[in-house]
Design an enzyme around this catalytic site. Sequence first.
Site, PDB file in Angstrom:
ATOM      1  N   ARG B  14     -11.332   8.499   6.475  1.00  0.00           N
ATOM      2  CA  ARG B  14     -12.172   7.412   5.942  1.00  0.00           C
ATOM      3  C   ARG B  14     -13.585   7.477   6.513  1.00  0.00           C
ATOM      4  O   ARG B  14     -14.533   6.987   5.902  1.00  0.00           O
ATOM      5  CB  ARG B  14     -11.528   6.050   6.169  1.00  0.00           C
ATOM      6  CG  ARG B  14     -11.211   5.716   7.610  1.00  0.00           C
ATOM      7  CD  ARG B  14     -10.335   4.468   7.714  1.00  0.00           C
ATOM      8  NE  ARG B  14      -9.702   4.367   9.007  1.00  0.00           N
ATOM      9  CZ  ARG B  14      -9.912   3.375   9.885  1.00  0.00           C
ATOM     10  NH1 ARG B  14     -10.732   2.404   9.590  1.00  0.00           N
ATOM     11  NH2 ARG B  14      -9.288   3.352  11.042  1.00  0.00           N
ATOM     12  N   SER B  41     -13.650  -1.580   7.923  1.00  0.00           N
ATOM     13  CA  SER B  41     -12.345  -0.910   7.956  1.00  0.00           C
ATOM     14  C   SER B  41     -12.311   0.335   7.079  1.00  0.00           C
ATOM     15  O   SER B  41     -11.599   1.282   7.365  1.00  0.00           O
ATOM     16  CB  SER B  41     -11.247  -1.841   7.450  1.00  0.00           C
ATOM     17  OG  SER B  41     -10.812  -2.681   8.449  1.00  0.00           O
ATOM     18  N   GLU B  62     -10.625  -8.159  -5.732  1.00  0.00           N
ATOM     19  CA  GLU B  62     -10.590  -6.755  -6.140  1.00  0.00           C
ATOM     20  C   GLU B  62     -10.657  -6.574  -7.652  1.00  0.00           C
ATOM     21  O   GLU B  62     -11.223  -5.593  -8.140  1.00  0.00           O
ATOM     22  CB  GLU B  62      -9.323  -6.080  -5.604  1.00  0.00           C
ATOM     23  CG  GLU B  62      -9.283  -5.974  -4.083  1.00  0.00           C
ATOM     24  CD  GLU B  62      -8.858  -7.273  -3.394  1.00  0.00           C
ATOM     25  OE1 GLU B  62      -8.431  -8.220  -4.093  1.00  0.00           O
ATOM     26  OE2 GLU B  62      -8.937  -7.350  -2.156  1.00  0.00           O
ATOM     27  N   PHE B  87      -4.989  -2.278  -2.512  1.00  0.00           N
ATOM     28  CA  PHE B  87      -5.785  -3.273  -3.230  1.00  0.00           C
ATOM     29  C   PHE B  87      -6.741  -2.634  -4.238  1.00  0.00           C
ATOM     30  O   PHE B  87      -7.033  -3.222  -5.275  1.00  0.00           O
ATOM     31  CB  PHE B  87      -6.580  -4.138  -2.240  1.00  0.00           C
ATOM     32  CG  PHE B  87      -5.711  -4.782  -1.187  1.00  0.00           C
ATOM     33  CD1 PHE B  87      -4.550  -5.445  -1.546  1.00  0.00           C
ATOM     34  CD2 PHE B  87      -6.039  -4.711   0.155  1.00  0.00           C
ATOM     35  CE1 PHE B  87      -3.734  -6.039  -0.588  1.00  0.00           C
ATOM     36  CE2 PHE B  87      -5.231  -5.299   1.113  1.00  0.00           C
ATOM     37  CZ  PHE B  87      -4.079  -5.961   0.757  1.00  0.00           C
ATOM     38  N   HIS B 113      -6.555   3.817   3.828  1.00  0.00           N
ATOM     39  CA  HIS B 113      -5.237   3.376   4.256  1.00  0.00           C
ATOM     40  C   HIS B 113      -4.140   3.777   3.270  1.00  0.00           C
ATOM     41  O   HIS B 113      -3.263   2.987   2.917  1.00  0.00           O
ATOM     42  CB  HIS B 113      -5.211   1.858   4.483  1.00  0.00           C
ATOM     43  CG  HIS B 113      -6.075   1.390   5.620  1.00  0.00           C
ATOM     44  ND1 HIS B 113      -7.367   1.839   5.811  1.00  0.00           N
ATOM     45  CD2 HIS B 113      -5.838   0.531   6.628  1.00  0.00           C
ATOM     46  CE1 HIS B 113      -7.879   1.269   6.880  1.00  0.00           C
ATOM     47  NE2 HIS B 113      -6.979   0.476   7.411  1.00  0.00           N
ATOM     48  N   ASP B 121       0.631  -2.395  10.302  1.00  0.00           N
ATOM     49  CA  ASP B 121       0.443  -3.435   9.288  1.00  0.00           C
ATOM     50  C   ASP B 121       1.656  -3.559   8.364  1.00  0.00           C
ATOM     51  O   ASP B 121       1.864  -4.583   7.728  1.00  0.00           O
ATOM     52  CB  ASP B 121      -0.820  -3.163   8.453  1.00  0.00           C
ATOM     53  CG  ASP B 121      -2.070  -3.710   9.130  1.00  0.00           C
ATOM     54  OD1 ASP B 121      -1.926  -4.533  10.054  1.00  0.00           O
ATOM     55  OD2 ASP B 121      -3.177  -3.306   8.745  1.00  0.00           O
ATOM     56  N   ARG B 171      -5.782   6.073   7.265  1.00  0.00           N
ATOM     57  CA  ARG B 171      -6.335   5.178   8.285  1.00  0.00           C
ATOM     58  C   ARG B 171      -6.559   5.907   9.598  1.00  0.00           C
ATOM     59  O   ARG B 171      -7.577   5.723  10.268  1.00  0.00           O
ATOM     60  CB  ARG B 171      -5.373   4.009   8.512  1.00  0.00           C
ATOM     61  CG  ARG B 171      -5.836   3.046   9.589  1.00  0.00           C
ATOM     62  CD  ARG B 171      -4.880   1.871   9.740  1.00  0.00           C
ATOM     63  NE  ARG B 171      -5.397   0.899  10.704  1.00  0.00           N
ATOM     64  CZ  ARG B 171      -5.246   0.996  12.021  1.00  0.00           C
ATOM     65  NH1 ARG B 171      -4.570   2.014  12.536  1.00  0.00           N
ATOM     66  NH2 ARG B 171      -5.748   0.088  12.818  1.00  0.00           N
TER      67      ARG B 171
END
Lengths: 287, 318
Positions: B14, B41, B62, B87, B113, B121, B171
């Site tokens: 990322r 993030s 979103e 998302f 992610h 998570d 991630r």
Amino acid sequence: MNPFNYSAEQLQAAALDVRRDIITMLVEAKSGHTGGPLSCTDFATALSFRILNHKPSEPHWADRDFLFYSIGHVTPVNYSLLAECGYFPLKDLMTFRKLNSRLQGHPHRLDTPGIEVSSGSLGQGLSIACGVAKGSSIDKHPRRVFCVMGDGELQEGSCWEAIMFAGHYHLDKLGVIIDYNKRQIDGEVPKIMDIAPLADKWQAFNWHVLEIDGHDIQQILAAYDEMLHYQGKPTVIIAHTTMGKGVSFMEGKSEWHGKPPTMEQGEQALQELGTTYDEWSSRLLAG
Amino acid sequence: MLKELTKLEMKKTREGFGHALVELGEKDERIVVLAADVTDSVNAGFFARRFPERFIQMGIAEQNMAAVATGLSLIGKIPFYSTYSVFSTCRCMDQIRISICYSNANVKVCGAHGGISVGPDGATHQAMEDIAMMRSLPNMKVIVPCDYWQSKRATMAAAYIDGPVFLRFGREAVPTLTDESTPFEFGKGVVLHDGGDAAIIACGVMVYEALVASEVLGKQGIDCRVINLHTIKPIDRELIIRTARECGAIVTAEEHQVYGGMGSAVAEVLVSHVPVPQEFVAVMDRFGQSGQPDELLRAFGLKSEDIVVAVKRVLKRK
């Protein structure tokens, strides 16, 4: 600058032609939505022939205003106006919803000149309009963005994400017209899932709100004039309309949301609109 | 080679995405970036701070983000919208289908992610259906880069691929297999290690696991070809067919549900052209859970050891 700049009288005459187109193409297609296109006709005709800065001979002209019909199912009025403006031949209207036609049941950007984006799934058009308006503000480009929404459509939660976005970013070049005909397929909007009080909701989301009779051409033009001059907030025109407007046996009836007239019903409707199926389909086929 | 593999620099995919956005932004005014509250993030924050006038904060919305991006594309912008992959894809699937893909809008859908390696998570945040959903849509292109540099290169390339592109990142920091000079060729798989007994086709973090597996197998006398299939759609049909002919057995490895992902895409090519046996290293039709990334990869059968077992299994069917 609108290339037609019609007077109120010319707009009323053009709206009558559009209603004739709508009935004729739906009779020919034997499928499609009748009620919503007829309730949108007056304010939509005024947009295309008086307000919108566009060039029908050059659909992708970079400096054009953008117009989105977030209610994709009102293709009959959308396509009729595009054809009447000259985006494509009138005779194409007689191919609506048929195999290999460029006029799909719900609009497809890649098929039809003048269609800015594909739609048909409700609750997306205002977000797209917001994207054009926000991008234009980044570029400091003066273009206007208009979005026609339905009342039943406002039951889609995604609409409110877009309403919040436009209010938050003060997108004052963005204008919405709500076709508030108070009917949806299953019946009357307040009984299905009430969206009232509409003006209060939009105001709370930081919009400038106008309410008009959506069939009164003077009120329509006055509202557009105010929309074009209002600064600091986006403007919504809540246009109180009648589903099926202009055809006595369709007016105010939810059953006309999603069905076409039969040939017999079409003849009756066209008679009320001052023509016949033969006369009007011949006009379209010759155009 | 195994020793070398353990010495690789660890970097986040990322971050490659975030750094690419800044480079793109510097040379191209049309680049705009949208994020939905998790800006840092997903490393869109690098761009947001460098080009605040071309960064659009969407809030937690979103569906609106996907369609606003569509609108931006209509006036010539090149929008990258970004959030966690669950998302940026699942949450707004209908906007992607109608507004973006049916319109062939020039929107870049970016998902950080991706996969089970998201870690603690848990299932809600571990995207494991995104590849399947995105590749089912006409006009959509799907890229899953394997490391930092490839993420950077792929992001740079995606800006100039016409129409919708889905980019999937992870991630965690992962071993860096490529370097600054490694070219990225959209739509072309990369043979990382040659071999003729079987082939392992992998994407994302599983490319590293595949290389480790091939080294272990090499010591046991099994010579495995390893392919990094970073572009899943359009798929590199020619490479897959040639590999199937030359190796005769395929293992696919991905951090995604077994149904509909990269392995399925490879299988679609194989059954139509060279129906050699194939084994799938993937998530077997279950949701993820909380845990450390490496624990999860192990618990869900996505480690190099699992690939080794799958290669031995497929060789019995060869």
